[in-house]
Scaffold this active site. Sequence first.
Site, PDB file in Angstrom:
ATOM      1  CD  GLN A  75       8.099  -2.428  -8.403  1.00 50.04           C
ATOM      2  OE1 GLN A  75       7.616  -3.168  -7.557  1.00 50.04           O
ATOM      3  NE2 GLN A  75       7.396  -1.962  -9.413  1.00 50.04           N
ATOM      4  CB  SER A  76       9.804   1.020  -1.615  1.00 56.00           C
ATOM      5  OG  SER A  76       9.859   0.862  -0.213  1.00 56.00           O
ATOM      6  CG  ASN A  77      10.191  -5.296  -1.003  1.00 55.84           C
ATOM      7  OD1 ASN A  77       9.393  -5.708  -1.833  1.00 55.84           O
ATOM      8  ND2 ASN A  77      11.498  -5.500  -1.101  1.00 55.84           N
TER       9      ASN A  77
END
Length: 325
Positions: A75-77
């Site tokens: 879920q890396s921004n």
Amino acid sequence: MKKLSDFSRIPFGITPTPLYKLENISREVGKNIYIKRDDMIGVALGGNKTRKLEYLLADARDKGADVVLTAGGPQSNHAMLTAACASRIGMKAILVLKKRGELTGGNLILDNIYNAEVRFVDTDSYDDVYAEMEAIMATLRKAGHTPYFIPVGGSVPLGSLGYIACTEEIAAQSKALGVRFDAVVSATGSGGTYAGLTYGTKLNLPGARSVGIGVCDDPFADIALDLMKGIKDLLESDVPVEKEDIHIRYCIGDGYAIPSPEGCAAVRRLARSEGILVDPVYTGKALAGMFQLIEEGYFMGEENILFVHTGGAGALFAVDLLPEA
Ligand SMILES: *Cc1c(COP(=O)(O)O)cnc(C)c1O
């Protein structure tokens, strides 16, 4: 000393981002709490990585790169914003994500919209992720491409220049408001934002201390010191990097990206009192950490506190908050 304008930069963000007082929260906690809205920076759902990518992707372009690789959790921004910014300049993005946690929804939807190539590595260690990236880059080079590598979070000194720029904005906004900030509080996940804010605070916000709230258990005091030395070298600055500049607290709960009761409470509190969304992975925990420090009396005599909202709202659509207590 060099100026920021001596470095190549692609202006992805809409800056300066807003800075204003949180009236309701201030009344509740008995301090003047201000917010710097880097969640409103104007790319995707906003967020701090935009400022780092302004310098990193300019460097990539200057070096003739046609494809950018970066890494992160699923879920890396940061990975998502790399995809967003790269697509805007016609550069391909390959996101190599550590296969753990939520594998659908949230930022993965956005990675897809931005046409990034997403590859998962089934591991708990970034060493394996980086090894896979090396292999991909070797293949790309053989095929005549020029890849550009950005490590997790874009936390290298060049990326941190984005947060030197942020402190220049804060200094101008503080002057316009007639408010002198005593403390600048931010979420710390890979250290680059904190390093930039801390060195930048020293340069541009005299009298303020920069407080980082760690959301995972990496040794951020050491990481930040190293990055700050790198920033100092890049800027050819005489302003020393000192251990005393660094103020790290942790507010992790059960672990990185695992929602904590305090973090979830902070998400709901800010939403309901100010209408602003923070996330359960970074900014909610950082805000919870700031509330804890206020309760402990950590900011004794320090009245004007600035919370830097680094974004992250995409996680709200992938990571469930804990039920309300
Ligand atoms: C990456 C991130 C952070 C932490 O920034 P670092 O420079 O990695 O320490 C904070 N908030 C959000 C929303 C992020 O995505």
